[in-house]
Design a protein around this motif. Structure first.
Motif, PDB file in Angstrom:
ATOM      1  N   THR A  40      20.654  39.864  -6.163  1.00 16.22           N
ATOM      2  CA  THR A  40      21.691  40.603  -5.655  1.00 16.22           C
ATOM      3  C   THR A  40      22.404  40.148  -4.484  1.00 16.22           C
ATOM      4  N   LEU A  41      21.579  39.273  -3.474  1.00 17.86           N
ATOM      5  CA  LEU A  41      22.581  38.405  -2.426  1.00 17.86           C
ATOM      6  C   LEU A  41      23.453  37.421  -3.032  1.00 17.86           C
ATOM      7  N   LEU A  42      22.959  36.522  -4.045  1.00 19.59           N
ATOM      8  CA  LEU A  42      23.661  35.397  -4.588  1.00 19.59           C
ATOM      9  C   LEU A  42      25.076  36.016  -5.197  1.00 19.59           C
ATOM     10  N   GLY A  43      24.639  37.098  -6.234  1.00 18.48           N
ATOM     11  CA  GLY A  43      25.800  37.359  -6.983  1.00 18.48           C
ATOM     12  C   GLY A  43      26.583  38.318  -6.346  1.00 18.48           C
ATOM     13  N   ASN A  44      26.407  39.076  -5.457  1.00 20.56           N
ATOM     14  CA  ASN A  44      27.563  39.798  -4.689  1.00 20.56           C
ATOM     15  C   ASN A  44      28.355  38.883  -3.778  1.00 20.56           C
ATOM     16  N   LEU A  45      27.781  37.831  -3.115  1.00 21.52           N
ATOM     17  CA  LEU A  45      28.322  36.932  -2.322  1.00 21.52           C
ATOM     18  C   LEU A  45      29.182  35.939  -2.890  1.00 21.52           C
ATOM     19  N   LEU A  46      28.959  35.650  -4.300  1.00 21.80           N
ATOM     20  CA  LEU A  46      29.895  34.905  -5.139  1.00 21.80           C
ATOM     21  C   LEU A  46      31.175  35.636  -5.677  1.00 21.80           C
ATOM     22  N   ILE A  47      30.783  36.993  -5.704  1.00 19.51           N
ATOM     23  CA  ILE A  47      32.076  37.852  -6.088  1.00 19.51           C
ATOM     24  C   ILE A  47      32.893  37.780  -4.895  1.00 19.51           C
ATOM     25  N   ILE A  48      32.292  38.096  -3.669  1.00 20.94           N
ATOM     26  CA  ILE A  48      33.196  38.117  -2.527  1.00 20.94           C
ATOM     27  C   ILE A  48      34.032  36.650  -2.144  1.00 20.94           C
ATOM     28  N   LEU A  49      33.319  35.682  -2.340  1.00 23.63           N
ATOM     29  CA  LEU A  49      33.811  34.261  -2.215  1.00 23.63           C
ATOM     30  C   LEU A  49      34.847  33.943  -3.115  1.00 23.63           C
ATOM     31  N   ASP A  72      26.843  46.736  -1.468  1.00 22.36           N
ATOM     32  CA  ASP A  72      25.408  46.168  -2.209  1.00 22.36           C
ATOM     33  C   ASP A  72      24.662  45.430  -1.569  1.00 22.36           C
ATOM     34  N   ILE A  73      25.107  44.526  -0.842  1.00 23.93           N
ATOM     35  CA  ILE A  73      24.449  43.625  -0.223  1.00 23.93           C
ATOM     36  C   ILE A  73      23.698  44.214   1.012  1.00 23.93           C
ATOM     37  N   CYS A  74      24.760  45.108   1.793  1.00 22.72           N
ATOM     38  CA  CYS A  74      24.069  45.894   2.881  1.00 22.72           C
ATOM     39  C   CYS A  74      23.068  46.756   2.691  1.00 22.72           C
ATOM     40  N   ALA A 108      24.632  55.893   4.921  1.00 29.27           N
ATOM     41  CA  ALA A 108      25.964  55.369   5.388  1.00 29.27           C
ATOM     42  C   ALA A 108      26.127  54.556   4.068  1.00 29.27           C
ATOM     43  N   PHE A 109      25.676  53.513   3.656  1.00 28.19           N
ATOM     44  CA  PHE A 109      25.779  52.613   2.663  1.00 28.19           C
ATOM     45  C   PHE A 109      25.963  53.212   1.167  1.00 28.19           C
ATOM     46  N   GLY A 110      24.842  53.989   1.065  1.00 24.29           N
ATOM     47  CA  GLY A 110      25.118  54.961  -0.217  1.00 24.29           C
ATOM     48  C   GLY A 110      26.432  55.823  -0.647  1.00 24.29           C
ATOM     49  N   GLY A 111      26.596  56.483   0.869  1.00 24.96           N
ATOM     50  CA  GLY A 111      27.550  57.206   0.876  1.00 24.96           C
ATOM     51  C   GLY A 111      28.891  56.288   0.632  1.00 24.96           C
ATOM     52  N   PHE A 112      29.139  55.407   1.453  1.00 23.45           N
ATOM     53  CA  PHE A 112      30.355  54.391   1.381  1.00 23.45           C
ATOM     54  C   PHE A 112      30.474  53.870  -0.210  1.00 23.45           C
ATOM     55  N   GLU A 113      29.323  53.612  -0.842  1.00 19.18           N
ATOM     56  CA  GLU A 113      29.359  53.299  -2.124  1.00 19.18           C
ATOM     57  C   GLU A 113      30.168  54.254  -3.073  1.00 19.18           C
ATOM     58  N   ASN A 114      29.673  55.686  -2.715  1.00 16.10           N
ATOM     59  CA  ASN A 114      30.229  56.730  -3.604  1.00 16.10           C
ATOM     60  C   ASN A 114      31.739  57.202  -3.175  1.00 16.10           C
ATOM     61  N   MET A 279      15.576  52.588  -9.218  1.00 17.30           N
ATOM     62  CA  MET A 279      16.714  52.379 -10.195  1.00 17.30           C
ATOM     63  C   MET A 279      18.096  52.750  -9.455  1.00 17.30           C
ATOM     64  N   TYR A 280      18.059  53.424  -8.182  1.00 20.22           N
ATOM     65  CA  TYR A 280      19.458  53.571  -7.608  1.00 20.22           C
ATOM     66  C   TYR A 280      19.351  52.850  -6.210  1.00 20.22           C
ATOM     67  N   ALA A 281      18.089  52.301  -5.719  1.00 22.16           N
ATOM     68  CA  ALA A 281      17.898  51.676  -4.520  1.00 22.16           C
ATOM     69  C   ALA A 281      18.304  50.210  -4.547  1.00 22.16           C
ATOM     70  N   VAL A 282      18.013  49.769  -5.791  1.00 18.68           N
ATOM     71  CA  VAL A 282      17.707  48.101  -5.776  1.00 18.68           C
ATOM     72  C   VAL A 282      18.481  47.752  -7.296  1.00 18.68           C
ATOM     73  N   VAL A 283      18.487  48.456  -8.450  1.00 17.45           N
ATOM     74  CA  VAL A 283      18.972  47.854  -9.698  1.00 17.45           C
ATOM     75  C   VAL A 283      20.346  47.811  -9.784  1.00 17.45           C
ATOM     76  N   PRO A 284      21.188  48.805  -9.258  1.00 17.27           N
ATOM     77  CA  PRO A 284      22.700  48.946  -9.442  1.00 17.27           C
ATOM     78  C   PRO A 284      23.299  47.906  -8.501  1.00 17.27           C
ATOM     79  N   GLN A 285      22.896  47.628  -7.361  1.00 19.91           N
ATOM     80  CA  GLN A 285      23.274  46.630  -6.690  1.00 19.91           C
ATOM     81  C   GLN A 285      23.299  45.416  -6.990  1.00 19.91           C
ATOM     82  N   MET A 286      22.185  44.889  -7.805  1.00 24.91           N
ATOM     83  CA  MET A 286      21.725  43.570  -8.607  1.00 24.91           C
ATOM     84  C   MET A 286      22.677  43.440  -9.825  1.00 24.91           C
ATOM     85  N   MET A 287      23.080  44.790 -10.462  1.00 20.97           N
ATOM     86  CA  MET A 287      23.807  44.659 -11.739  1.00 20.97           C
ATOM     87  C   MET A 287      25.323  44.743 -11.464  1.00 20.97           C
TER      88      MET A 287
END
Length: 314
Positions: A40-49, A72-74, A108-114, A279-287
């Protein structure tokens, strides 16, 4: 016996029971969630960079995607590291302050993603239904306002729920059958009246969950109507392809949330609900990074440039 939570020194900690109490499964769970968190960290960080380093991706759509990756990282960092520490230390405790902070951060972060997903749907609506006015409508000022408003509403909702937990009194049993402090699970432990808290949960979920979802549905209704009126099959395919990644993320996000809600209704097992919550707290952020990188030609090109340039930087 009830303990007044207005004084934080009365209760110092809750106990997070996690996904299982089987000691033989703990090493497997630690490796599994550590791997998922690192991906999750690596994938999302690469997207941002990749987005920040490629000037071709400095558009509203990718601006929202980079914010989604940051969120997703947060969100993952709010829940997974504490779970890993508890497994490694064989200690299920979390401080009262830490639990309340986790409740607020997840909200906060779940609502922000929404809200972000709704803003991204609006961006696709303008791009397909009003392409000639796209750059005028989706200007940097509007994009910044959408982000700030989304963040503001998310923080207000999180703060409101967190403050409503403060006056509650909690019973002697402070065990949370979950791997993180989820608002509903924390409220269940209270032995004081939680009617207002429960009403607030449903009201806020209906308002701040229903409005963005309604916006997404309206945007895609208009998009489908516009695309079907296009004369060429190539134009239709291109229009739909620009929405494919976002639709996949929306389906994953709302699908997992609805799945967890249904599982909590049809089963009395707290353990099964906790497992479903993964399934909602970990998997979507990784996928999400895989969805946007594998389905987007521009993103794949930017990632290749970024990865190929890393050895020269080292």
């Amino acid at each position: 016996l009830c303990i007044n939570m207005k004084n934080h020194t009365d209760v110092s900690e809750f106990l997070l029971l996690g996904l299982t109490d089987d000691p033989e499964l703990q090493p497997f769970l630690f490796c599994l969630f550590l791997s998922m968190y690192l991906v999750t960290l690596l994938g999302n960080l690469l997207i941002i960079l990749a987005i920040s380093s490629d000037s071709h991706l400095h558009t509203p759509m990718y601006f929202f995607i980079s914010n989604l990756s940051f969120t997703d990282i947060c969100l993952s960092t709010t829940t997974v590291p504490k779970m890993l520490v508890n497994i490694q230390a064989q200690n299920h405790s979390i401080t009262y302050t830490g639990c309340l902070t986790q409740v607020g951060s997840v909200l906060a972060f779940g609502g922000f993603e929404n809200f972000l997903l709704a803003a991204m749907a609006y961006d696709r609506y303008v791009a397909i239904c009003h392409p000639l006015r796209y750059t005028v409508i989706m200007n940097p000022q509007l994009c910044a306002r959408l982000i700030l408003l989304s963040l503001f509403f998310s923080l207000m909702v999180a703060l409101l729920h967190s403050l409503m937990v403060l006056p509650l009194s909690f019973c002697k049993d402070l065990e949370i059958p979950h791997f993180f402090c989820e608002l509903a699970q924390v409220i269940k432990l209270a032995c004081s009246d939680t009617l207002i808290n429960n009403i607030l949960i449903y009201f806020v979920a209906s308002l701040f969950g229903g409005v963005p979802l309604s916006g997404i549905i309206f945007s895609y209704t208009q998009i489908v109507s516009t695309v079907l009126r296009m004369p060429s099959a190539g134009g239709k395919l291109k229009a739909f392809s620009t929405c494919g990644s976002h639709l996949s993320v929306v389906s994953l996000f709302y699908g997992t949330v609805v799945g967890v809600y249904i599982s909590s209704v049809v089963t009395d097992s707290s353990k099964k609900t906790a497992v479903a919550s993964v399934m909602y707290a970990v998997v979507p952020q990784m996928m999400n990074p895989f969805i946007y990188s594998l389905r987007n030609r521009d993103m794949k090109g930017a990632l290749r440039k970024l990865i190929s340039g890393i050895p020269s930087l080292l």
